[in-house]
Every structure is written in C-alpha cells, then in structure tokens.
Write an enzyme that holds these catalytic residues in place. Structure first.
Site: not given
Ligand SMILES: NC(=O)c1ccc[n+]([C@@H]2O[C@H](COP(=O)([O-])OP(=O)(O)OC[C@H]3O[C@@H](n4cnc5c(N)ncnc54)[C@H](OP(=O)(O)O)[C@@H]3O)[C@@H](O)[C@H]2O)c1
Length: 286
Positions: A130, A155
C-alpha cells in the site's frame, strides 16, 4: 471555486462533499461536485482526460484510493493503478487544464523507525505494498504538475465508511473483551478537521507537501481505551503485540506526523486527538 472531489463515496470523500462548502469562509462560496468511481475512474488515462476536457474546475481533491492495507499485499497491479497511476492521470490533467490538485497521501510512506515523528522534508521509506503505491503516487504528482498540494494524513476516522472507531464500537456491542495492538504509535485524525484544513489551503498558492493529523499520539490500544471511556462502554481491552496480531501487511511502528508546514504557512495548530474524538463521539450520539 468550483471543486471536484474524486472518490466521493469514500470516508473522506463523503465528508469533503458534505462539509467543504459549509466550512469555508462566508466570503468564499465554493461549488463542490463529487465524482464516484463510475463517473470518473481515475485509473483510465484517456477517459480521465476526456472528462476534464468536458468539465472545468478550479481544483480537484483526490480522495480516491485503494485503502485496504492487507489486501494490497496480494492485489498489487490493481493497487498500483488506483494509488499511483490514478494520481498521475489527475496530475497530467491538472497541468493540461490548469486546475489545482489536492492529493491525499499517508503517514505509511515512512518506515516508522523514528519515534520523534516525521517532517514533510523527511525521506519516505515505505515498508508495505500500500505504502509503496502511495509514495509512487506522490512522486507522479510532483513530476507531472506544478499546482499541487500533497497532504499526508494518518489514522483517519469520521462518520462515513469503515474506520477503527466504528469497528471498536461495533465490537463492543457483542463482546466483553477484545485484543488490540499496543506497539504501533500514531496520531488519530478526525476527517472533518482535515476537511477544515483543506478549506484553508485550497484558495492559496502555497503548494507543496503538508502533514496533517490531530496533535498528540497513542497506540491503537490507547485509542481503543479512549473510545470506550468517552462512550462509557464496559469492555476489557487486552494489549497485544503486532506479531501476535499477525496481519498480512507490515505496519510502521511509529507514524507520528509533525504538522510543520501547516504551522509555518497557515499558523494552524490541530486540536488534540482526544478532544477531536470526544467531539466526534458526542456529536454523533446526539
Ligand atoms: N483511512 C485511513 O486511515 C487513512 C490514513 C491515512 C491516509 N489515508 C488516505 O486518505 C484518503 C481517503 O481515504 P478513505 O479512508 O476516505 O478511503 P475509502 O473510504 O476507502 O474511500 C476510497 C474511495 O476511492 C474510491 N475509488 C477506488 N478506486 C477508484 C477509482 N479507480 N477511481 C475513482 N474512485 C475510486 C472508492 O470508490 P468505491 O467505493 O466505488 O470503491 C471510495 O469512494 C486516501 O488517499 C487514503 O490513502 C487514509
């Protein structure tokens, strides 16, 4: 500004669409448009460029990502497409069509060997699949466009989607005791606080890499204990090691972000993670 949010059905994407307009200063009226994966699949270069040829934006916030860290270990091609090629495509479109790109990245780009925390200028050294793809995404953004903000967060939790806080609360409904890892340390981040920070930077031209988390740090075990304390849940939380938990993907031991650039450029100090958590849990139960 006219702002597009990719990954608009995700945890952060939903909050961006829901809150960015209302959090912005009254003098700044923004139009926020969300794009689902179906509407804009960021992995497809031709279709993405076609999309931006038809629609014009002042800024695009890339909240789309492949975020299942353990699944990433065995699905590398798909992960690379979403987390690296996707931001590359948006960066190419940003350069071609002149919009600002706000790309969301992660504390996991660091190897987690530094207990003091990481600055924006520290060298990433990803230790799982990842993180390798997220770091590649950052590099593509830096290479292919100029008007970018890369925001590394950690987080993350909020009202929508899956996150640690919601998992703990769900487990507490059916269990009297649980085991939680106590040798990984990081900074929990409330997604609405991140949205608020994005609303501050998006109108500026202070481009570059930013770290953004709530202040203070804890282990997952301490995080879980605090969730149950605030919500008055009676449940025993046993501390266990990363080795005992035995997840498929390795995790950084320390992934504390120093929000150095936010302080320097915006005089922004994040509230403590316990304060943000209490606000989230109390607001949510009302
Ligand atoms: N969650 C954490 O703890 C965390 C920590 C550090 C950084 N981040 C970063 O924060 C950001 C947001 O994370 P999050 O937790 O909101 O993630 P998330 O809930 O998993 O949401 C990801 C989104 O991306 C969409 N997606 C996936 N593949 C795609 C594609 N090919 N084209 C367009 N959309 C696509 C998904 O759509 P579908 O539902 O249709 O798949 C979903 O809407 C990310 O960059 C992540 O790396 C997250």
């Amino acid at each position: 500004m006219k702002i597009l949010v990719t990954g608009s059905t995700g945890q952060l994407g939903t909050d961006l669409v829901r809150c960015l307009g209302t959090l912005s200063l009254a003098s700044e009226s923004h139009e926020i448009i969300g794009a689902t994966r179906k509407e804009l699949d960021i992995t497809n270069n031709e279709k993405a460029l076609e999309y931006f040829k038809k629609h014009s934006y002042d800024a695009v916030i890339n909240a789309a990502a492949y975020t299942n860290v353990d699944k990433c270990e065995t699905d590398f091609d798909n992960v690379f497409l979403v987390n690296a090629i996707g931001p590359r495509n948006l960066a190419i479109a940003s350069y071609k069509y002149g919009f600002k790109l706000i790309h969301i990245s992660t504390d996991y780009v660091f190897d987690g060997k530094n207990p003091e925390g990481y600055y924006e200028f520290d060298q990433p050294n990803p230790i799982n699949k990842y993180a390798i793809t997220k770091f590649a995404g950052e590099e593509y953004v830096k290479r292919h466009c100029t008007q970018y903000f890369i925001i590394r967060t950690s987080w993350l939790y909020g009202k929508h989607g899956k996150n640690f806080v919601k998992t703990m609360l769900t487990l507490s409904e059916s269990r009297d005791e649980i085991k939680v890892v106590n040798d990984q340390t990081g900074s929990p981040t409330f997604s609405e606080d991140l949205v608020d920070f994005i609303s501050r930077i998006i109108t500026t031209e202070k481009y570059g890499i930013y770290h953004f988390s709530n202040s203070g740090s804890c282990t997952w075990h301490e995080f879980a204990k605090e969730i149950f304390k605030i919500t008055n849940k009676v449940i025993t939380v046993h501390p266990i090691s990363t080795e005992e938990f035995n997840a498929p993907a390795p995790r950084p031991q320390y992934s504390i972000l120093n929000n150095y650039m936010a302080k320097l450029e915006f005089n922004h100090e994040s509230r403590h993670w316990k304060e943000a958590l209490e606000y989230f849990l109390i607001k949510n139960t009302n």
